[in-house]
Design an enzyme around this catalytic site. Structure first.
Site: not given
Ligand code: BGC
Length: 748
Positions: A339-340, A480, A590-591
């Site tokens: 999704w990045d 995540e 985490k984010q």
């Molecule tokens: C992140 C995801 C991301 C992926 C690739 C993971 O560490 O939690 O949101 O899509 O890395 O960058």
């Protein structure tokens, strides 16, 4: 310090891998890490070609590391040059982001006390996607010497031990071109690599081969203070090249094309190629430069650095390719797209190079069959996008088991492929944003409408009726560090938007599309289901304390003060003290999750809610994902939280560009690089894309002189300049357009 040129005058072997990543050169077709020509321990000598995936048995597809053509071993009267022995002086290495050239200059005194001046330079052509070139300048400073250079194509490469190629065929042609031909083991894609050498003086060239390599051994005598120059021109071609997308391919054509790419540039040589490539870079910068004058070298440089990478990460012509989480700068994340791309990177292209944005969305359109299969596999209708995408026919790229839990030593099951489903809504959202920015009806008719409807069909089926409403259960949200949660706010809002967009499209009765879909679905029922779920999907709202739960029950999880971990420079430190299972049970994130919505759907939440929730969630977020800081920075700017915004913006600039971390060793973080642009243009520039307007609400951060950025909107190109006097929006190309500046409609 010149913000356009990255330089280093120190050799820090511990940081070599990071430097190799962040100084990667490329052109959207290929990426070559900035490893030094001679061998040294710990180098990750990767050349990657966009889309060249191979899938080893019982694993998932990954970008195959190609045989290396950057190598060059040098010896002087039998003494081999290496910076780890002898004495190195006047060392300087640099990446010129204006021209894309990577150089290294040094004086070397050999262990036997002989002195040499050596200059290496390398470029990946921005004007000819198949070509890269190298040059070595050697000047003996002590006495005349016999110089021997060994350089060629080294096929003894793996992806961290995984073999992707069978035995190569090697050829040397009469015209001096050497070739290596290989085929990926599972995906069976042919690859042709050719090189040829040019010298400024007479020398002997002897071909040597071993099982996996072909080399030239070049010998000549060079007088004291004379300079010997070798140029190496290299071409790459693969069966997957866009040139063969609609063309009958044969390995003969591939080999001939590979040789032709070289023959066309032999005359030009390194200098000619560099000139041509620099012109192409210069045109890019002229048209696309986002220029920040922040009076801070790190920030000024970081935005150029971000744009440099954004320019080399996306294909210029091929609509079958995505952008990997590490782009083409390393093996990390196996070259997979997440999704990045849509949420963190695509907005840059939407504003700066909309044709690239369109191609990236066409790639997603071409993944629809894969997305339909995936939905069917899990028992759903419609299109469920892979969490990790690779080649258009490869299927889900997410592995089933991840690394072991460091604390428990147990292997960790990865459920992202099955449950991190928000990616599906993200793709639909991006297609819609593209339309809002470009008004490209043709795209919607050909691709966008179908993509939005098929993804909405998935959501209508995936949502479950419970408590008199529709709920989305058992997911991983944007954050995540929580798994198998119900009603993740980010997922539900994004799914809702997807459903509403589909409903509107269906209401407009797109006849051709309906006829197509009717072959698979009863469209009357589909329409009803989509409306029903869109109207009744549960959208979590703020509770009495003003806080929106990230998912059901989130706020009753254990509280944990994470200040200690937040203050550390590195990421994932919490796992040294807590196992993943424990983190799942804590209010530790985490984010960005809900905060993502404040960026994407700024008109849905009132300022008070945004402020309260930002404070609540930021305090509990570790920013262990590089995707987190940029979004928090952007929202903090919009909230006018100057100090917080400044800190987060700085942290986001440092992810790859900063000094301290080694977390770029396996490649740059392409989402975070897109995030630097997001925080600048959508944060400070206040750019928002709404359903029917382009909005700007720029602020000039304290200490910044000015900044400017281009925006393509509905076929017109605007340039926005913000300085101490305010904001000026200029129309550079196209017809007059209406935008909303500081809340007021204006005609530009
Ligand atoms: C992140 C995801 C991301 C992926 C690739 C993971 O560490 O939690 O949101 O899509 O890395 O960058």
């Amino acid at each position: 310090m010149d913000k356009w040129i990255l330089t280093s005058e120190k050799i820090d072997w511990k940081k070599m891998k990071k430097r190799e990543s962040i100084w990667t050169q490329g052109n959207g077709y290929m990426g070559i890490r900035a490893s030094f020509e001679e061998g040294y321990t710990g180098s990750a000598r990767n050349t990657l070609i966009n889309g060249l995936f191979d899938c080893p048995k019982e694993e998932v597809a990954e970008l195959a590391v190609l045989p290396d053509a950057t190598n060059c071993e040098i010896s002087f009267n039998g003494e081999t040059f290496n910076m780890i022995c002898g004495i190195v002086e006047n060392f300087r290495t640099s990446l010129n982001m204006r021209t894309g050239e990577f150089t290294r200059t040094l004086d070397w005194t050999s262990p036997k006390g002989k002195k040499f001046s050596i200059v290496f330079s390398r470029m990946v052509s921005d004007a000819r996607k198949h070509v890269m070139a190298q040059r070595v300048w050697i000047t003996p400073l002590s006495e005349d010497v016999e110089v021997c250079l060994v350089t060629g194509i080294d096929g003894k490469i793996t992806n961290t031990g995984v073999q992707h190629f069978g035995n190569p065929e090697k050829r040397a042609y009469k015209d001096g071109i050497k070739g290596m031909y290989l085929t990926t083991l599972q995906s069976q894609v042919d690859v042709a690599i050719h090189y040829t050498l040019k010298f400024n003086k007479e020398c002997t060239e002897r071909i040597t081969i071993d099982r996996r390599s072909v080399y030239s051994e070049v010998r000549t005598t060079v007088g004291k203070n004379d300079t010997f120059t070798m140029e190496k021109l290299v071409s790459y071609a693969t069966e997957r090249d866009f040139e063969y997308a609609d063309f009958e391919y044969s390995d003969e054509v591939l080999r001939n094309d590979g040789k032709a790419y070289l023959n066309e540039v032999i005359e030009l040589g390194y200098d000619g190629l560099l000139k041509e490539s620099a012109r192409s870079w210069s045109q890019f910068w002229q048209e696309s430069l986002v220029d920040v004058n922040a009076n801070d070298a790190l920030i000024d440089g970081a935005i150029i650095f971000a744009q440099y990478h954004l320019h080399i990460m996306a294909s210029r012509d091929d609509n079958r390719l995505g952008i990997g989480a590490k782009a083409l700068s390393g093996e990390g994340y196996m070259g997979h797209s997440y999704w990045d791309t849509e949420i963190f990177i695509l907005p840059y292209y939407l504003c700066t190079e909309p044709q690239v944005a369109r191609r990236l969305l066409e790639y997603r359109y071409q993944l629809l069959p894969v997305a339909k299969n995936k939905a069917a596999k899990f028992g759903f209708q419609g299109a469920m996008y892979p969490w990790e995408s690779t080649w258009i026919t490869d299927g889900e790229g997410c592995i089933e088991y991840g690394d072991m839990d460091l604390l428990t030593g147990e292997k960790r099951r990865f459920t992202m492929g099955e449950t991190e489903i928000h990616v599906t809504a993200g793709v639909a959202f991006a297609a819609w944003q593209y339309y809002c920015m470009t008004g490209d009806e043709e795209f919607m008719e050909k691709y966008g409408n179908e993509l939005i409807i098929r993804t909405a069909i998935f959501w209508a089926d995936r949502a479950e009726k419970r408590n008199g409403r529709y709920e989305i259960l058992g997911v991983i949200g944007a954050d995540e560090y929580k798994e198998d949660v119900d009603n993740n706010t980010y997922t539900n809002y994004m799914a809702h938007k997807n459903l509403v967009l589909a409903k509107n499209i269906l209401d407009s009765n797109p006849e051709r599309l309906l006829r197509k879909l009717e072959k698979e679905y009863n469209m009357k029922d589909v329409k009803m289901e989509i409306s029903e779920v869109a109207e009744n999907l549960y959208l979590p709202v703020a509770e009495e304390d003003g806080i929106i739960p990230q998912f059901d029950g989130c706020k009753s999880l254990k509280e944990k003060d994470i200040t200690y971990y937040k203050n550390l420079d590195s990421v994932f430190d919490i796992f040294k003290d807590y196992g993943f299972a424990e983190i799942l049970q804590m209010q530790v994130f985490k984010q960005a999750d809900i905060v993502m919505l404040f960026y994407l759907m700024s008109d849905v939440f009132d300022e008070e809610t945004v402020r309260k929730n930002f404070a609540y969630y930021e305090e509990r977020t570790l920013h262990d994902s590089s995707l987190s800081m940029c979004i928090h920075a952007l929202v903090a700017v919009r909230l006018g939280m100057k100090d917080m915004a400044e800190k987060l913006f700085y942290d986001c600039c440092c992810v790859d560009f900063g000094e301290n971390t080694n977390n770029s060793d396996a490649g740059i973080h392409s989402a975070s690089i897109g995030g630097i642009w997001l925080a600048t243009v959508m944060g400070y520039g206040g750019l928002r894309i709404t359903d029917n307007s382009l909005q700007l609400k720029p602020v000039l951060p304290d200490g910044w002189e000015n900044y400017s950025f281009p925006v393509w909107y509905r076929g017109s190109k605007l340039k926005v300049l913000v300085d101490k006097n305010g904001c000026c929006v200029e129309r550079v190309l196209g017809d007059a357009v209406t935008i909303v500046l500081n809340g007021k409609e204006i005609l530009v």
